[in-house]
Enzyme design. Sequence first.
Site, PDB file in Angstrom:
ATOM      1  N   HIS A 182     -19.298 -61.128  32.759  1.00 55.04           N
ATOM      2  CA  HIS A 182     -19.092 -60.829  33.961  1.00 55.04           C
ATOM      3  C   HIS A 182     -20.661 -61.380  34.503  1.00 55.04           C
ATOM      4  O   HIS A 182     -21.903 -60.970  33.767  1.00 55.04           O
ATOM      5  CB  HIS A 182     -18.993 -59.311  34.123  1.00 55.04           C
ATOM      6  N   TYR A 190     -18.869 -51.267  37.869  1.00 54.53           N
ATOM      7  CA  TYR A 190     -18.384 -51.551  39.034  1.00 54.53           C
ATOM      8  C   TYR A 190     -18.354 -49.382  39.277  1.00 54.53           C
ATOM      9  O   TYR A 190     -18.051 -48.602  38.325  1.00 54.53           O
ATOM     10  CB  TYR A 190     -16.523 -51.392  38.784  1.00 54.53           C
TER      11      TYR A 190
END
Length: 319
Positions: free
Chosen positions: A137, A52
Amino acid sequence: MTAPFDLDTGPFWFGGAGIGNLLHPVTDDDARATVDAAWDVGVRGFDTAPHYGLGRSERRLGAALADRPRSSYRVSTKVGRLLVPGSGDGTDLASGGFAVPNDLVRQWDPSPSGVRRSLDESLERLGLDHVDIAYLHDPDVYSLTDGLTQALPALAALRDEGVVQAVGVGSNSVSALSAAVDTGLCDVIMLAGRYTLLEQPAAELVARCAALGVDVVAVGVYNSGLLSNPLPAPDTTYDYAPAPASVLERARALAAVCSRHGVTLPDAALAFPRRAPAVRTVAVGAQSAAQVRENAARAAAVVPEELWADLRAEGLLPA
């Protein structure tokens, strides 16, 4: 396995992609105000990732939480993508979706050493001595086999050492998450956009998680914008792309039924996943304090049971 603590703390978990400049720039001050607003409405769970904003979300989240007692909140982050020097000649927007300079790039590393390095670097950016949950992830984006045979066991070993309290996998791929659950190593999975009011391709997986004692954190509950307004507009997005006509029509049909019951479409979208026993909480992103407060109001909305019955009767939810 089940996470060794209650994930259901506060109205929802805070999703940190937005304060990492997802699609749009956010100032440091606005990012801080967004986290502060989340705290003020009772949020005590915060999710982030190196992905992010190429670490920007982790740094901003850590700075915003720095003066709060560590025992009063929980943090999750993710492993699998290391951040290494990039060209610095542009932005990450086209390749990664974040409006930040591309002075860093993501490098897939599922090895035990890569997992440990990823976690250590996340802790440094966050300014914390531990996180509560570590997710692998999006292993399906790179190599699901390597992710589940190398990275996930490495995470489980860190959990067994007491470095983290719970581990799992985050993905929008139902098949990838199903394979992760099959390993028996997951305490929790982060399920993105596949168990929503609009569509439930992960319904069988969610039911299986309940039977196995694997907790589910539902994210992407608005399907990247489609369900975030009382009446979806023609230019709204679905899975970060323009919504196809058929999908837009279905969303509007959902909105019409909601309206008959005095409920907005986003109210129902936020409430729907939590009806499943395995879904312990939802994580909702925001890029402003106003968005956080709006989500808190939605979370507090009373959704009548009759709404779900009508949606089933009209074929908009499974019978």
